[in-house]
Every structure is written in C-alpha cells, then in structure tokens.
Design a protein around this motif. Structure first.
Motif, PDB file in Angstrom:
ATOM      1  N   GLU A 200       0.873  -1.169   0.000  1.00 23.64           N
ATOM      2  CA  GLU A 200       0.000   0.000   0.000  1.00 23.64           C
ATOM      3  C   GLU A 200       0.912   1.221   0.000  1.00 23.64           C
ATOM      4  O   GLU A 200       1.568   1.507   1.000  1.00 23.64           O
ATOM      5  N   GLY A 201       0.985   1.922  -1.128  1.00 23.35           N
ATOM      6  CA  GLY A 201       1.937   3.024  -1.184  1.00 23.35           C
ATOM      7  C   GLY A 201       1.543   4.081  -2.189  1.00 23.35           C
ATOM      8  O   GLY A 201       0.636   3.910  -2.996  1.00 23.35           O
ATOM      9  N   ASP A 202       2.277   5.188  -2.112  1.00 24.80           N
ATOM     10  CA  ASP A 202       2.102   6.303  -3.033  1.00 24.80           C
ATOM     11  C   ASP A 202       3.164   6.154  -4.125  1.00 24.80           C
ATOM     12  O   ASP A 202       4.364   6.313  -3.853  1.00 24.80           O
ATOM     13  N   PRO A 203       2.783   5.838  -5.360  1.00 29.37           N
ATOM     14  CA  PRO A 203       3.787   5.581  -6.400  1.00 29.37           C
ATOM     15  C   PRO A 203       4.692   6.775  -6.680  1.00 29.37           C
ATOM     16  O   PRO A 203       5.889   6.611  -6.928  1.00 29.37           O
ATOM     17  N   VAL A 204       4.127   7.977  -6.644  1.00 31.17           N
ATOM     18  CA  VAL A 204       4.925   9.168  -6.925  1.00 31.17           C
ATOM     19  C   VAL A 204       5.982   9.370  -5.850  1.00 31.17           C
ATOM     20  O   VAL A 204       7.167   9.607  -6.137  1.00 31.17           O
ATOM     21  N   ARG A 205       5.573   9.256  -4.587  1.00 31.00           N
ATOM     22  CA  ARG A 205       6.519   9.486  -3.491  1.00 31.00           C
ATOM     23  C   ARG A 205       7.567   8.382  -3.411  1.00 31.00           C
ATOM     24  O   ARG A 205       8.735   8.637  -3.097  1.00 31.00           O
TER      25      ARG A 205
ATOM     26  N   GLN B 144      10.081   9.004  -5.920  1.00 33.55           N
ATOM     27  CA  GLN B 144      10.888  10.138  -5.470  1.00 33.55           C
ATOM     28  C   GLN B 144      11.963   9.673  -4.496  1.00 33.55           C
ATOM     29  O   GLN B 144      13.120  10.091  -4.574  1.00 33.55           O
ATOM     30  N   VAL B 145      11.595   8.774  -3.574  1.00 34.28           N
ATOM     31  CA  VAL B 145      12.548   8.275  -2.577  1.00 34.28           C
ATOM     32  C   VAL B 145      13.662   7.475  -3.237  1.00 34.28           C
ATOM     33  O   VAL B 145      14.860   7.761  -3.057  1.00 34.28           O
ATOM     34  N   PHE B 146      13.282   6.448  -4.021  1.00 36.11           N
ATOM     35  CA  PHE B 146      14.303   5.565  -4.590  1.00 36.11           C
ATOM     36  C   PHE B 146      15.088   6.263  -5.704  1.00 36.11           C
ATOM     37  O   PHE B 146      16.269   5.987  -5.904  1.00 36.11           O
ATOM     38  N   GLY B 147      14.423   7.183  -6.396  1.00 31.42           N
ATOM     39  CA  GLY B 147      15.151   7.978  -7.377  1.00 31.42           C
ATOM     40  C   GLY B 147      16.214   8.836  -6.714  1.00 31.42           C
ATOM     41  O   GLY B 147      17.337   8.974  -7.226  1.00 31.42           O
TER      42      GLY B 147
END
Length: 577
Positions: free
Chosen positions: A288-293, A296-299
């Motif tokens: 369950e997660g926010d794909p954009v965020r 952003q984190v792993f990028g």
C-alpha cells in the motif's frame, strides 16, 4: 469554735488564691501562645510574595500583609475599616469595574477560583495585572465571620505571554510569506522550463545520427529534470515545516516502481559511466503506497549514489522479500546479479520466500562514503556531508529528509551505513507488504503510449498565454498523433472550444482576462463539453492549488514542466475509451 471557723476560712482563701493564680498562669500561657501564633501568622503572611487581605463579615478590611500594601499602595493603617472593593480596585480588559471574588465568598460562602489577569488600580493610579481568589472565614459554629483574599502580580507573566503571542503571529506570518515565496519561486522557474522539456521531447522523436546532438539533448533533459525535482523538494520542505506532508496510497507492485525508478535515474547513472547491478524478486511485491513518493525516494537514493561517486563506479540496487523469521537483509546482491554498463540497464529476478512479511530495498555503491560523525545527522533537514566551498555535487540537503518522512508515512524505516570516507555507502529501506499480495494490474506503458490508432481522432486543446509553451506542447501532441488547437487567453479559448469540441484540454491557470479556474467553470457549464477532460498545466503545485483546481472542475493537475509520461497515460486512457 471561732478558731475553727477562722481556720477553715483561711484554708478557703488559700485555695481561692491558688486557683486564681493557676488561672492567671493558664491565661498568661494562652495569651503568650496566642501572641506567638499571631506573630507567626503575621511573619508568615508578611514573608510570602502573594498579597493577602482579610475582611470582616461586612466586607471591611481588618488585615493586610506587606505584599498587599506594596501592590495596592495602601498601608494597613490606612486600609483598616475601608471597604475591600475600594482598597482592591480592579478592572477588566475593557476598563470596566470588576466585582471582587470576596463578594461571592461572603455572600455564598464558597471558595472562588483564581480569576485570570485582572487589572489592579493602585492608590496612586498605577496599574498592573493580577490573579486573585477568595475564601470565607467561619467561626466554630460555621457562621461566616469574614473572608480572606489572596492575589499576586502577574504583570511580567502577562507581558511574556503577550510577547509569545506576538512572536507566534510573527512566525506564522513569516512562514506564510516563506511559503508564498517558495510557491512563487517554483511557479516562476517552472514556466520557462516547460517549453524546454517539450522541445527536448520533440528532439527525441527526431532520429539524429550525430552523437554530439544526442548528448546535448540528454544533458538538457537531465538538467531540466533535476531542476524540476529541486522545486518539488522546496515545496515538500514547506509541507514538512507545516506538518502537512501527505501521501496518497494505493495497492501497487513495488517491483514496477523500482523498475521505473531505474529508467528515471538512467541518464545520470550513464553520465557517470557507472555500472548498475539490479536484482529484484520474480514475484510481485504488493504494498500500500504512493507511487509518486516512492519513486521520489528511490530515485533520490539512486541519483545520490551516482552523484557522490567518481566515474566508473558501481551501484547495487536490490530488493528482497522477507519472511517473519528471516534476518534483515544487508543489501548485497547475489553472486548471479546482472552487471550493466553503457546504454543498457538490466534487471535480474530471484525467487522469494513464500512466507511474506516485508520487503527490504538496498542501494549500495562504491562512492565517496560517509564519515562516522556525519551518519547521525544524515537525515536532518539541510544537512550536507559536503559543505561550503568544497561542495561539488549540489543539492539542497532536503532529499534524505524527505525520503525519511515519506518512508515513515508508509510505515517503514530507512537507515544509512558506511565504513567511512572513500569506502562507499549503503541505504536500506524496509517497507511492509500489503496483506493481500495478489497479482498487480497491468502497468502503464512508457513513452509513446499515446501513439495508438485512437489518437488519430482525439482532439486536444492547448490553452496557455506563453506562446513558446503552447506551440511546443502543440507540436509534441501532434507528433503523438493528436489533432490540436491552440488558444492564448480565456475568452478566445471558450469560443474556440465550442467549435473544436476537444476531448481533452490542457489549461494554464494564469491566463490573462479570464484565469484558468474561471475558464474551467465556464467550460463545465456547456453541455457539449461536459465530458471534456480538463487538465490544469501550471507552475503552482501546492496542495491548496490542487484542491482549487479540483473545485473549479479540473480532472487532473499537472505541474510544469509537465511529466510527459503522466500526460501520455492520461491521454492514452482517453483514446482507449
């Protein structure tokens, strides 16, 4: 006989004298004890900092301690037998006369609570803030014979509270101005970047065999993306300071997010001639997660690995599903991992334990490493391991702070490890898996998704007062196969839309004459345009800006420079209807 009577009388007189003497002694001791108690009470009342005034049953003063004399300006001699309200004259904040709590104590026989911040008017007319309370005095039978009133000077406390309130207002105002400045700065920087990104995307569609031109195009694309991320970081920083950082969760396959992140970071990794080793599980990792965020984190972690490393370094990007009884992963890829160099970035897959609980993602590199003293501060806002004139790699010092906040909002943890300077580093992220770890839905396609047969008949309108942005976006949409109409202001757009009948419209918010919000509201009122998909394209990217777009009738809110993959996804869904 007479002699006997005289003797008895003498004895009686002696007894009476003895009794009288004993009574006098008892009385003297009682008087002395009373005097001591009275003196003790006087000294006690005189020594305390609070003012104390007592009054009889008629409300007339019969005692004042030294603090009361100092605060009121009345001496006890002057105040004796004066009405208590006359000696202790108080006003409210508006200057109206207030009734003393002693009145309720005498009338109702109740203890009145401390009254907050009255204004005491002293005998000489000076004023100060006080708190006061009163209690009845009763005799042995319980009858009210007077009252005692205790009060204290709270002027300094009141000044401190007033100053604190002023400081809070000033801080809130400064934060508001700061947020407005960051939003305006982001808006002003986004607008000129938008046509640049469009132009780069157009150049990508032109097959050029010149490697120098391709290199220039990639550099521009990379730098535009970096500036867009910096502006997003600034807005996220503002959200953190206001404790308004939010995520929008959905059920998603983390493997797909990680693959997309690799593609997003590809230009920077290749620019440094680094080797990337990617190892992901074969099965979906549903969270369950926010794909954009999450991207952003792993990028950010991958980009940091590429930036903080000399050319020809190595990066390991691994993910592992853990069972409940498994040890935490140390982030090192298996011996069979795929090594990628040059223009190809590959992904290998490994099987996972069927007892699912969480997933651990590791980004490890052979870069410059992290000093031991820097590790505890690494996730603090604006912290830079490199500082001052020695900084060569840029950044705002917000990326890791944002990463930590986003991961924690997902119920996960992030940590950093390093053996020291020059020995590389590793960032480990742990996230909980969704309870229903089913098969993921079909992921959105990448670039060029809009180039389907349906796109040939899809009409898209571009409305922007920036002619460069409008023309470049129009050219890009035509390359994708859409029929395009361009307008530069609200009234002309409204008129053209009724003739063109677009399936979708990209509307700039800051239009002259009629802004984008009003244009959207008026378009929504036209029956023939009721199904038109309205897409806000704007440099304003705050949460309140998105809410305002939604309220005006927009279906989507895209910030400039527009993410073309996101736009293609929206238009592809429209074309396939």
């Amino acid at each position: 006989m007479a002699s006997m009577e005289e003797h008895e009388e003498e004895e009686l007189r002696s007894v009476v004298l003895q009794n009288a003497q004993a009574i006098r002694q008892v009385r003297r001791r009682a008087d002395e004890e009373l005097r001591k108690q009275t003196e003790w009470l006087r000294v006690t009342l005189a020594s305390i900092g609070d003012g104390v005034i007592s009054a009889d049953a008629n409300g007339r003063v019969n005692f004042m301690n030294a603090a009361a004399e100092s605060l009121t300006g009345w001496s006890q001699t002057e105040a004796l037998d004066q009405e208590l309200d006359f000696v202790l004259s108080t006003l409210d904040e508006t200057g109206e006369r207030m009734i003393s709590p002693a009145v309720a104590a005498l009338r109702d026989g109740v203890i009145t609570g401390r009254s907050q911040h009255k204004v005491l008017v002293a005998k000489d007319g000076s004023t100060r803030y006080i708190d006061d309370s009163a209690a009845p005095i009763r005799d042995e039978q319980g009858a009210i014979i007077g009252c005692v009133l205790v009060f204290r000077d709270v002027t300094e406390q009141r000044r401190a509270e007033d100053q604190l309130r002023r400081s809070e207002r000033e801080l809130a105002d400064a934060n508001r101005r700061k947020d407005e400045f960051l939003a305006t700065l982001s808006h002003e920087l986004r607008n000129p970047l938008a046509p640049v990104r469009n132009a780069v995307e157009i150049l990508k569609s032109i097959d050029s065999g010149d490697p120098k031109l391709q290199w220039c195009r990639d550099v521009i694309d990379q730098q535009v993306g970096m500036m867009a991320r910096l502006m997003e970081d600034l807005l996220d920083f503002s959200r953190i300071t206001r404790d308004q950082l939010e995520i929008r969760k959905e059920l998603l396959d983390l493997c797909e997010i990680l693959r997309n992140t690799v593609e997003m970071s590809r230009p920077l990794i290749l620019a440094g001639s680094h080797e990337l080793n990617v190892d992901l599980p074969a099965q979906p990792m549903m969270i369950e997660g926010d794909p954009v965020r999450l991207m952003q984190v792993f990028g950010n972690l991958l980009n940091n690995a590429a930036k903080y490393m000399e050319p020809n370094g190595r990066i390991w990007f691994t993910a592992r599903i853990e069972s409940r009884d498994e040890e935490s992963v140390e982030g090192r890829g298996p011996s069979g991992e795929d090594v990628v160099t040059g223009d190809e970035l590959g992904v290998t897959s490994s099987s996972a334990n069927p007892k699912l609980s969480s997933v651990t993602i590791s980004v490890r590199d052979t870069g410059i490493g992290i000093a031991a003293e820097a590790l505890p501060n690494l996730f603090e806002m604006f912290f830079q391991a490199e500082s001052g004139r020695v900084r060569r790699r840029g950044g705002l010092g917000l990326g890791l702070t944002l990463a930590k906040n986003f991961i924690e909002l997902h119920g996960g943890k992030i940590e950093a490890k390093s053996a020291g300077l020059g020995k590389g580093s590793e960032f480990i992220v742990r996230l909980p898996l969704a309870s229903a770890n089913g098969a993921p839905g079909q992921a959105a396609s990448g670039a060029g998704a809009a180039n389907s047969g349906a796109a040939q008949t899809t009409r898209v309108m571009v409305i922007d007062d920036s002619r460069l942005q409008a023309k470049s976006m129009g050219m890009l949409l035509e390359l994708w196969g859409y029929e395009v109409r361009i307008a530069h202001d609200g009234p002309s757009a409204l008129s053209a839309a009724q003739e063109f009948l677009p399936h979708a419209a990209l509307v700039d918010i800051g239009l002259p004459g009629m802004d984008g919000y009003e244009l959207a509201r008026q378009l929504r009122q036209l029956p023939e345009l009721g199904k038109t998909v309205l897409i806000a394209q704007t440099g304003w990217g705050r949460d309140q800006d998105r809410e305002r777009s939604k309220d005006a009738g927009f279906d989507h809110h895209l910030t400039k420079p527009i993410d073309h993959q996101q736009l293609e996804k929206i238009l592809a869904a429209l074309s396939n209807k």
